[in-house]
Each structure stands twice: as C-alpha cells, then as structure tokens.
Design a protein around this motif. Structure first.
Motif, PDB file in Angstrom:
ATOM      1  N   LYS A 138       0.481  -1.253   0.086  1.00  0.00           N
ATOM      2  CA  LYS A 138       0.086  -0.001  -0.009  1.00  0.00           C
ATOM      3  C   LYS A 138       0.374   1.234  -0.052  1.00  0.00           C
ATOM      4  O   LYS A 138       1.180   1.781   1.434  1.00  0.00           O
ATOM      5  CB  LYS A 138      -1.341  -0.112   1.100  1.00  0.00           C
ATOM      6  N   PRO A 139       1.135   1.543  -1.163  1.00  0.00           N
ATOM      7  CA  PRO A 139       1.968   2.603  -1.374  1.00  0.00           C
ATOM      8  C   PRO A 139       1.599   4.373  -1.603  1.00  0.00           C
ATOM      9  O   PRO A 139       2.553   5.037  -0.789  1.00  0.00           O
ATOM     10  CB  PRO A 139       2.807   2.242  -2.587  1.00  0.00           C
ATOM     11  N   ASN A 140       0.408   4.160  -1.124  1.00  0.00           N
ATOM     12  CA  ASN A 140       0.160   5.793  -0.686  1.00  0.00           C
ATOM     13  C   ASN A 140       0.922   6.931  -1.885  1.00  0.00           C
ATOM     14  O   ASN A 140       0.956   7.789  -2.143  1.00  0.00           O
ATOM     15  CB  ASN A 140      -0.239   6.358   0.143  1.00  0.00           C
ATOM     16  N   LEU A 141       0.920   6.352  -2.995  1.00  0.00           N
ATOM     17  CA  LEU A 141       1.002   7.165  -4.954  1.00  0.00           C
ATOM     18  C   LEU A 141      -0.030   7.439  -5.251  1.00  0.00           C
ATOM     19  O   LEU A 141      -1.026   7.051  -5.509  1.00  0.00           O
ATOM     20  CB  LEU A 141       1.696   6.241  -5.428  1.00  0.00           C
ATOM     21  N   LEU A 142       0.559   8.323  -6.097  1.00  0.00           N
ATOM     22  CA  LEU A 142      -0.525   8.774  -7.345  1.00  0.00           C
ATOM     23  C   LEU A 142       0.129   8.456  -8.945  1.00  0.00           C
ATOM     24  O   LEU A 142       0.316   7.829  -8.849  1.00  0.00           O
ATOM     25  CB  LEU A 142      -0.205  10.235  -7.938  1.00  0.00           C
ATOM     26  N   VAL A 143      -1.762   8.004  -9.075  1.00  0.00           N
ATOM     27  CA  VAL A 143      -1.079   6.893 -10.124  1.00  0.00           C
ATOM     28  C   VAL A 143      -0.425   7.010 -11.734  1.00  0.00           C
ATOM     29  O   VAL A 143       0.153   5.595 -12.229  1.00  0.00           O
ATOM     30  CB  VAL A 143      -2.742   6.955 -10.977  1.00  0.00           C
ATOM     31  N   LYS A 144       0.398   8.354 -12.047  1.00  0.00           N
ATOM     32  CA  LYS A 144       0.518   8.748 -12.490  1.00  0.00           C
ATOM     33  C   LYS A 144       2.382   7.798 -12.066  1.00  0.00           C
ATOM     34  O   LYS A 144       3.838   7.783 -12.748  1.00  0.00           O
ATOM     35  CB  LYS A 144       1.402   9.847 -12.348  1.00  0.00           C
ATOM     36  N   ASP A 145       2.673   8.103 -10.773  1.00  0.00           N
ATOM     37  CA  ASP A 145       3.644   7.279 -10.245  1.00  0.00           C
ATOM     38  C   ASP A 145       3.470   5.606  -9.975  1.00  0.00           C
ATOM     39  O   ASP A 145       5.243   4.922  -9.523  1.00  0.00           O
ATOM     40  CB  ASP A 145       4.416   7.488  -8.766  1.00  0.00           C
ATOM     41  N   LEU A 146       3.020   4.890 -10.305  1.00  0.00           N
ATOM     42  CA  LEU A 146       2.851   3.399 -10.862  1.00  0.00           C
ATOM     43  C   LEU A 146       4.223   3.362 -11.288  1.00  0.00           C
ATOM     44  O   LEU A 146       4.436   1.591 -10.697  1.00  0.00           O
ATOM     45  CB  LEU A 146       1.913   2.900 -10.628  1.00  0.00           C
ATOM     46  N   VAL A 147       4.660   3.653 -12.601  1.00  0.00           N
ATOM     47  CA  VAL A 147       5.563   3.488 -13.510  1.00  0.00           C
ATOM     48  C   VAL A 147       7.405   2.969 -12.713  1.00  0.00           C
ATOM     49  O   VAL A 147       7.064   2.079 -12.246  1.00  0.00           O
ATOM     50  CB  VAL A 147       6.138   3.917 -14.068  1.00  0.00           C
ATOM     51  N   PHE A 148       6.801   3.558 -11.091  1.00  0.00           N
ATOM     52  CA  PHE A 148       7.993   3.427 -10.921  1.00  0.00           C
ATOM     53  C   PHE A 148       8.217   1.951  -9.386  1.00  0.00           C
ATOM     54  O   PHE A 148       9.813   1.595  -8.962  1.00  0.00           O
ATOM     55  CB  PHE A 148       8.197   4.684  -9.496  1.00  0.00           C
ATOM     56  N   LEU A 149       7.293   2.108  -9.080  1.00  0.00           N
ATOM     57  CA  LEU A 149       7.091   0.388  -8.394  1.00  0.00           C
ATOM     58  C   LEU A 149       7.231  -0.336  -9.437  1.00  0.00           C
ATOM     59  O   LEU A 149       8.245  -1.281  -8.788  1.00  0.00           O
ATOM     60  CB  LEU A 149       5.795   0.225  -7.836  1.00  0.00           C
ATOM     61  N   THR A 150       7.504  -0.815 -10.253  1.00  0.00           N
ATOM     62  CA  THR A 150       8.049  -1.338 -11.857  1.00  0.00           C
ATOM     63  C   THR A 150       9.348  -1.596 -12.037  1.00  0.00           C
ATOM     64  O   THR A 150      10.474  -2.243 -11.709  1.00  0.00           O
ATOM     65  CB  THR A 150       7.246  -1.557 -13.211  1.00  0.00           C
ATOM     66  N   ILE A 151       9.990  -0.184 -11.891  1.00  0.00           N
ATOM     67  CA  ILE A 151      10.894   0.396 -12.089  1.00  0.00           C
ATOM     68  C   ILE A 151      11.822   0.194 -10.917  1.00  0.00           C
ATOM     69  O   ILE A 151      12.931  -0.728 -11.205  1.00  0.00           O
ATOM     70  CB  ILE A 151      11.489   1.866 -12.011  1.00  0.00           C
ATOM     71  N   ILE A 152      11.619  -0.060  -9.929  1.00  0.00           N
ATOM     72  CA  ILE A 152      12.251  -0.263  -7.846  1.00  0.00           C
ATOM     73  C   ILE A 152      12.438  -2.082  -8.505  1.00  0.00           C
ATOM     74  O   ILE A 152      13.704  -2.679  -7.502  1.00  0.00           O
ATOM     75  CB  ILE A 152      11.511   0.756  -6.984  1.00  0.00           C
ATOM     76  N   SER A 153      11.449  -1.863  -8.852  1.00  0.00           N
ATOM     77  CA  SER A 153      11.072  -4.158  -8.766  1.00  0.00           C
ATOM     78  C   SER A 153      12.169  -4.132  -9.404  1.00  0.00           C
ATOM     79  O   SER A 153      13.275  -5.706  -8.684  1.00  0.00           O
ATOM     80  CB  SER A 153      10.100  -4.876  -8.860  1.00  0.00           C
TER      81      SER A 153
END
Length: 331
Positions: A138-153
């Motif tokens: 549950k990252p509490n991010l805006l949808v525009k920042d969702l790609v960063f979770l894939t990048i971090i992974s």
C-alpha cells in the motif's frame, strides 16, 4: 503442526534437538513428533535423526520455505507475513482475490499452474524450478507514479541476483530481467486505484525468475530464455534470493520514493538497462515499428526515435531488441 516443528528445526539448524524438547515446546507426544518429521521428509526436507541426539535439519537452500526466507530478511514491512504454497494457480491472483489484504504480505509458490505476465500472457512456472513470488503493498502514491514501483522491482531484482548469483543481469524496459540477450524472468505490477483522487490504494507486485534450468520449457522458449544456475554454474540459495529482492525493494522505495527523488532513481535504472542506444521493435496499439531507444525520462517513459526521425515517449508499449545484423534504419 508440521510447520511448527519445521520452524523449530530451522531455528536450531545444524544442531540436534531432542524429540522430547520439541514435544515439550509444542505440548504434543513424541509419537506425533515422529509422524510429522516423516511427513517433512516426504516433502523433501533432509532431517537426520540420531539415537540419544534427536533431530537435525540440513537445508537445501533450493527448497523454499518461509522460515528460511525470514532468516535473511532485513525489512520492516515487506515480508512481515509470508504464505508458502507448493502449488497455486497464480501468486498475483491469490492476493488479488483476498478480501483481507495485508500490507507487506508475501506469497511464495513452488509451482504456478496459471502464472501470467503483462497483457495476461502465460508465464511458464515449472515445479521447483524458479522463484515465483508476489507481495501486497500500500504505497500511497498517485497513479502517475505507479511505474516507479515496477522500476524499483527491476532494480531490486538485478541487485539481488548480483549478490546471490554473482553475475550482472539487465532490465529490458520496463519489466523483464535479461542476461546476454536471454530472458531470466519478469515483473507484473497490478494496482487498485481510487478513481476520484487517482491515489493508488493497493499494489500487487509479482516477480518470477528462472533458477535451475529451462529443460521443461516449451520448445519455442528454450532459445530465448536462460536460468540463473546455468549462468552462474552454482546452486542458488532461493530463500536468500527472495529475501534480498525484498530487502532491496523496501530500501530503494524508502530512499527514493519517500524522499521524492525520482531523477536519481531513473539514473540507477538506466545503468541496468539493456535497451538504451539499441535498435528495437515497438508494438503498441495493434501496430509495430522499428526505432532506436535513446533515453529513459524522469517519469519512467522510454524515449525513442523512429525511422522517420520522429521522437516518441512510450509509457506501456512492448519492446524487443533487434537481433545483431538487423540495424536501425533498415526498411
């Protein structure tokens, strides 16, 4: 009960613990201990017994279990709850269908019967061959920042492979793990978004990595895939690899996303990229074209230039690297 016995054996790994001591801890009979020990042996655990000694487990680190994963974890959230399945349809789907989603919960499977990747493509998950994990976040991010979770992974996975397997894998934008042109695994990020606020309420991140071999892969995949043990020529500690992926993910998220330091995160991502300055095929909107990947932008989009000289910023297209001999600009 056998899970509780297994936990005690792992906590006392490499030394004998008496059946009576285990029985006292769990308030069950020594006969029940014996029966459960035999069940664990049948499940592949190497448990030795000695007269007047008790039981001792010798772990094959290629056998995944939640207790050994925990031993290597240094996270405060991710992996705080772990559920291990011998077989499951899909680790991502299991978490998606759960009503009581736990922040940081990790699901691990030895085998997926319906593993999948982006766009619902099948992800081949042979029994006891790779690592197949998903975790709830549950990252509490805006949808525009969702790609960063894939990048971090992706970054976390490549760093963990380097530490545990001893070689440097690469990331094919945006979610595939490669080594010398062959696919090692992939990442699937799925999110629940609050429509009005555009806040990401919940994310499930799935990661699958080929570990032992690709002998059981369909023929069409054998020339384009590889496995960590084949590359490293060593037996891979699957439990530690899983833990290190989670350790790196949480640390990178805390270091860059919570501090709103996206540009530096992208610079790290670029170092692991295998598409920059390469000729690629782009597939989007039911069409494909040849282009050259020239940059990864601060918002995670891939900047390409097509054969006509037009620049395009890709958010979610499929890209594949052209084989050697097929050059950018060829008609």
């Amino acid at each position: 009960m056998k899970e509780k016995i297994l936990k005690i054996l792992i906590q006392n790994q490499d030394k004998y613990i008496s059946g009576q001591e285990i029985a006292d801890k769990l308030t069950i009979s020594r006969n029940a201990i014996w029966k459960n020990i035999n069940c664990l042996k049948e499940n592949g655990f190497n448990i030795k017994s000695g007269k007047n000694k008790g039981y001792m487990i010798e772990l094959d680190e290629r056998i995944v279990n939640e207790y050994t994963i925990t031993k290597y974890l240094s996270t405060s959230l991710i992996g705080s709850s772990i559920k291990h399945f011998k077989e499951i349809a899909s680790t991502n789907d299991y978490l998606k269908l759960k009503n009581d989603k736990i922040n940081g919960e990790l699901v691990v499977a030895d085998y997926q019967t319906a593993g999948r990747g982006r766009r619902n493509r099948k992800f081949h998950s042979p029994k006891n061959n790779g690592i197949y994990i998903s975790f709830n976040f549950k990252p509490n991010l805006l949808v525009k920042d969702l790609v960063f979770l894939t990048i971090i992974s992706g970054i976390a996975t490549v760093k963990a492979i380097r530490e545990v397997c001893g070689f440097m894998a690469e990331i094919k934008w945006v979610n595939d793990i490669f080594y010398q042109g062959k696919k090692l695994g992939g990442i699937l990020t799925e999110a629940t978004i609050e429509a009005e606020t555009q806040i990401v309420e919940n994310v499930i991140i799935g990661i699958g990595i080929n570990i032992e071999n690709i002998k059981n892969f369909p023929e069409e995949f054998k020339d384009i895939c590889s496995a960590c043990e084949k590359i490293a020529n060593i037996k891979i500690n699957k439990n530690r690899l899983i833990a290190e992926i989670l350790n790196h993910f949480e640390k990178i998220f805390n270091d860059f996303i919570l501090k709103n330091n996206h540009p530096d995160l992208i610079e790290i991502y670029k170092k692991f990229s295998n598409v920059l300055n390469r000729e690629i095929t782009v597939k989007e909107n039911n069409s494909s074209y040849t282009a050259k990947a020239i940059d990864i932008l601060a918002d995670g989009r891939l900047l390409v230039i097509d054969q006509e000289g037009n620049q395009k910023k890709l958010l979610s297209a499929d890209v594949s690297i052209l084989p050697k001999g097929e050059n950018y600009g060829q008609k």
